[in-house]
Design a protein around this motif. Structure first.
Motif, PDB file in Angstrom:
ATOM      1  N   VAL A 161       0.853  -1.181   0.000  1.00 44.99           N
ATOM      2  CA  VAL A 161       0.000   0.000   0.000  1.00 44.99           C
ATOM      3  C   VAL A 161       0.893   1.237   0.000  1.00 44.99           C
ATOM      4  N   VAL A 162       0.458   2.280  -0.701  1.00 39.98           N
ATOM      5  CA  VAL A 162       1.194   3.547  -0.750  1.00 39.98           C
ATOM      6  C   VAL A 162       0.528   4.504   0.232  1.00 39.98           C
ATOM      7  N   PHE A 163       1.351   5.183   1.052  1.00 37.77           N
ATOM      8  CA  PHE A 163       0.775   6.006   2.115  1.00 37.77           C
ATOM      9  C   PHE A 163       1.802   7.022   2.593  1.00 37.77           C
ATOM     10  N   GLY A 164       1.311   8.229   2.879  1.00 33.71           N
ATOM     11  CA  GLY A 164       2.201   9.208   3.467  1.00 33.71           C
ATOM     12  C   GLY A 164       1.560  10.572   3.566  1.00 33.71           C
ATOM     13  N   PRO A 165       2.238  11.486   4.260  1.00 34.44           N
ATOM     14  CA  PRO A 165       1.751  12.860   4.388  1.00 34.44           C
ATOM     15  C   PRO A 165       2.005  13.648   3.120  1.00 34.44           C
ATOM     16  N   GLY A 166       1.246  14.718   2.925  1.00 37.46           N
ATOM     17  CA  GLY A 166       1.461  15.604   1.792  1.00 37.46           C
ATOM     18  C   GLY A 166       0.592  15.263   0.611  1.00 37.46           C
ATOM     19  N   SER A 167       0.485  16.216  -0.302  1.00 37.59           N
ATOM     20  CA  SER A 167      -0.322  16.070  -1.505  1.00 37.59           C
ATOM     21  C   SER A 167       0.570  15.963  -2.730  1.00 37.59           C
ATOM     22  N   ILE A 168       0.185  15.126  -3.677  1.00 38.05           N
ATOM     23  CA  ILE A 168       0.950  15.005  -4.908  1.00 38.05           C
ATOM     24  C   ILE A 168       0.963  16.330  -5.668  1.00 38.05           C
ATOM     25  N   ARG A 169      -0.007  17.197  -5.415  1.00 37.21           N
ATOM     26  CA  ARG A 169      -0.019  18.509  -6.075  1.00 37.21           C
ATOM     27  C   ARG A 169       1.150  19.378  -5.621  1.00 37.21           C
ATOM     28  N   ASP A 170       1.667  19.113  -4.432  1.00 40.06           N
ATOM     29  CA  ASP A 170       2.815  19.869  -3.928  1.00 40.06           C
ATOM     30  C   ASP A 170       4.146  19.239  -4.324  1.00 40.06           C
ATOM     31  N   ALA A 171       4.126  17.963  -4.705  1.00 42.52           N
ATOM     32  CA  ALA A 171       5.357  17.292  -5.096  1.00 42.52           C
ATOM     33  C   ALA A 171       5.907  17.906  -6.379  1.00 42.52           C
ATOM     34  N   HIS A 172       7.215  18.092  -6.429  1.00 42.87           N
ATOM     35  CA  HIS A 172       7.923  18.632  -7.605  1.00 42.87           C
ATOM     36  C   HIS A 172       7.543  20.084  -7.904  1.00 42.87           C
ATOM     37  N   SER A 173       6.798  20.733  -7.043  1.00 37.81           N
ATOM     38  CA  SER A 173       6.285  22.073  -7.341  1.00 37.81           C
ATOM     39  C   SER A 173       7.320  23.146  -7.012  1.00 37.81           C
ATOM     40  N   ALA A 174       7.028  24.378  -7.453  1.00 36.22           N
ATOM     41  CA  ALA A 174       7.946  25.494  -7.227  1.00 36.22           C
ATOM     42  C   ALA A 174       8.006  25.887  -5.761  1.00 36.22           C
ATOM     43  N   ASP A 175       6.951  25.592  -5.006  1.00 35.28           N
ATOM     44  CA  ASP A 175       6.932  25.925  -3.576  1.00 35.28           C
ATOM     45  C   ASP A 175       6.616  24.679  -2.752  1.00 35.28           C
ATOM     46  N   GLU A 176       7.283  23.590  -3.059  1.00 32.93           N
ATOM     47  CA  GLU A 176       7.010  22.301  -2.413  1.00 32.93           C
ATOM     48  C   GLU A 176       7.023  22.423  -0.895  1.00 32.93           C
ATOM     49  N   SER A 177       6.017  21.781  -0.269  1.00 32.41           N
ATOM     50  CA  SER A 177       5.920  21.832   1.189  1.00 32.41           C
ATOM     51  C   SER A 177       5.070  20.671   1.674  1.00 32.41           C
ATOM     52  N   VAL A 178       5.075  20.471   2.969  1.00 33.66           N
ATOM     53  CA  VAL A 178       4.252  19.444   3.599  1.00 33.66           C
ATOM     54  C   VAL A 178       3.780  19.973   4.948  1.00 33.66           C
ATOM     55  N   GLU A 179       2.583  19.571   5.337  1.00 37.39           N
ATOM     56  CA  GLU A 179       2.051  19.968   6.644  1.00 37.39           C
ATOM     57  C   GLU A 179       2.685  19.092   7.717  1.00 37.39           C
ATOM     58  N   LEU A 180       3.294  19.725   8.701  1.00 34.19           N
ATOM     59  CA  LEU A 180       4.025  18.979   9.730  1.00 34.19           C
ATOM     60  C   LEU A 180       3.102  18.105  10.570  1.00 34.19           C
ATOM     61  N   ALA A 181       1.883  18.554  10.795  1.00 42.16           N
ATOM     62  CA  ALA A 181       0.939  17.735  11.560  1.00 42.16           C
ATOM     63  C   ALA A 181       0.644  16.424  10.843  1.00 42.16           C
ATOM     64  N   GLU A 182       0.651  16.444   9.508  1.00 44.03           N
ATOM     65  CA  GLU A 182       0.429  15.217   8.750  1.00 44.03           C
ATOM     66  C   GLU A 182       1.598  14.249   8.902  1.00 44.03           C
ATOM     67  N   VAL A 183       2.809  14.790   8.984  1.00 49.72           N
ATOM     68  CA  VAL A 183       3.977  13.926   9.179  1.00 49.72           C
ATOM     69  C   VAL A 183       3.851  13.184  10.507  1.00 49.72           C
ATOM     70  N   GLU A 184       3.474  13.895  11.555  1.00 45.77           N
ATOM     71  CA  GLU A 184       3.315  13.267  12.863  1.00 45.77           C
ATOM     72  C   GLU A 184       2.192  12.249  12.858  1.00 45.77           C
ATOM     73  N   LEU A 185       1.071  12.583  12.234  1.00 44.85           N
ATOM     74  CA  LEU A 185      -0.056  11.653  12.195  1.00 44.85           C
ATOM     75  C   LEU A 185       0.296  10.412  11.380  1.00 44.85           C
ATOM     76  N   ALA A 186       1.040  10.599  10.294  1.00 44.33           N
ATOM     77  CA  ALA A 186       1.466   9.449   9.495  1.00 44.33           C
ATOM     78  C   ALA A 186       2.322   8.504  10.321  1.00 44.33           C
ATOM     79  N   ALA A 187       3.239   9.040  11.123  1.00 48.64           N
ATOM     80  CA  ALA A 187       4.090   8.209  11.968  1.00 48.64           C
ATOM     81  C   ALA A 187       3.247   7.406  12.964  1.00 48.64           C
ATOM     82  N   ARG A 188       2.282   8.056  13.578  1.00 50.71           N
ATOM     83  CA  ARG A 188       1.414   7.357  14.540  1.00 50.71           C
ATOM     84  C   ARG A 188       0.604   6.270  13.853  1.00 50.71           C
TER      85      ARG A 188
END
Length: 383
Positions: A334-361
């Motif tokens: 299964v593929v799973f993780g924080p962030g949106s594919i719309r932000d991947a490879h983008s000019a202002d790529e970013s990820v929400e830190l709360a999603e990183v923590e929730l993904a770990a849990r």
């Protein structure tokens, strides 16, 4: 600064642009070394495996009650930074998001897996051994995951979670791809006397019209929609006053589960030959992914997300990942993780830190939640 934030910022600050077949600059290995050292400081044994000269995977193991393993896999490399509107390697934090190349794809998922491995190592041993792998070359020819699978040969792997930006949605299906070059051949001549030449660019015109007007003849997938076929590059001619002798286009054919890449290419070759075009063998093949939603690893991840108050519905993704290669050797993935594919490879790529923590849990809970029927007895005997 929280540990997830400092971890992800450190990862983003290590440039690891994929060299696209050229000599590596050590960026992937620098990230692999950081992952190894961070995990070892948190009680998880890890080591580097050289895949290509100067380009390494990192593999870590959290021992469990069973030798059978759950694999957590994400990649170390990123795409290029050209045209970025945010500093690519600062790891700037604004509004609860961390910005920089790789923050979303896929150092955010990698950080989540590292946090999960450290948490699993701190507590009671999990039922299954956990193998965490950070691999090189995902953004080009996926030689890192191929090398990983060779190293894992002989080890029973009961399920895998591949880290990519899915918005915390368990993705059980994604498209594959067959990329090939189409060529038309004419006869060169002076542009002042075009009637004495055969223009290969003109010969390509009906091919382009056909490709644009004729979608692949395959039924849509319930999670992925239709197969697609797109022209992505065109090359032709040698000068402004010479009739082109050759013209080439590259085609990106997105395949659905059940389609065999070689069969797809053979069908396209026969279809375009009618228009006078020739096809080179594919220069990239990547199979599609289609994991049953009731497989143990998917079910465990869905239960974990629901328990954390997050939706657990499965979905399909249009992009390709390392998951298809892992599934190809018989591992439910299964593929799973924080962030949106719309932000991947983008000019202002970013990820929400709360999603990183929730993904770990969620990953911790999923690993501990696999095979719940036998867990209590076996964990008690494991101590």
């Amino acid at each position: 600064m929280s540990e997830p934030t400092s971890l992800l910022r450190d990862l983003v600050r290590l440039p690891s642009v994929n060299p696209r077949g050229g000599p590596g600059d050590g960026g992937e290995t620098a990230v692999a070394e950081y992952v190894r050292d961070w995990l070892q400081r948190h009680g998880v044994q890890a080591e580097l495996h050289e895949v290509l000269p100067g380009r390494c995977n990192v593999v870590a193991v959290v021992p469990g009650c069973r030798e059978k393993a759950v694999l957590l896999e994400s990649h170390l490399d990123t795409v290029e930074v050209d045209g970025m509107t945010v500093p690519p390697y600062d790891g700037e934090v604004r509004g609860g998001r961390l910005y920089g190349r790789g923050a979303c794809d896929a150092k955010g998922p990698l950080a989540a897996f590292m946090l999960a491995a450290a948490e699993l190592a701190r507590g009671k041993p999990p039922l299954h051994t956990v193998v965490l792998a950070g691999v090189c070359d995902e953004e080009h020819e996926y030689r890192g995951v191929v090398h990983l699978l060779q190293r894992l040969r002989g080890r029973a792997v009961v399920g895998a979670i591949v880290g990519e930006p899915t918005g915390l949605v368990p993705a059980v299906a994604h498209k594959g791809v067959v990329r090939y070059t189409v060529r038309t051949t004419g006869r060169a001549g002076h542009s002042s006397r075009p009637e004495e030449a055969v223009n290969a660019i003109s010969l390509m015109a009906p091919v382009l019209t056909h490709l644009a007007a004729t979608p692949p003849a395959v039924a849509p997938h319930p999670l992925l929609g239709p197969a697609t076929r797109s022209v992505t590059r065109i090359r032709g001619g040698t000068g402004p006053n010479t009739i082109a002798a050759t013209c080439e286009v590259d085609v990106d054919r997105r395949t659905l589960p059940g389609e065999e890449p070689d069969v797809v290419w053979q069908q396209d070759r026969a279809e375009l030959a009618v228009l006078g075009a020739e096809l080179d063998p594919p220069f990239l093949i990547d199979p599609a992914l289609d994991t049953p939603a009731d497989s143990a690893v998917v079910s465990a991840l869905r239960r974990a997300l629901t328990a954390l108050g997050h939706p657990g519905e499965v979905a399909g993704m249009p992009f390709g990942t390392d998951a298809s290669k892992i599934a190809r050797v018989g591992v439910p993935t299964v593929v799973f993780g924080p962030g949106s594919i719309r932000d991947a490879h983008s000019a202002d790529e970013s990820v929400e830190l709360a999603e990183v923590e929730l993904a770990a849990r969620a990953v911790v809970a999923a690993v501990r939640g696999m095979d719940v029927e036998n867990m209590a007895v076996e964990e008690a005997s494991c101590g």
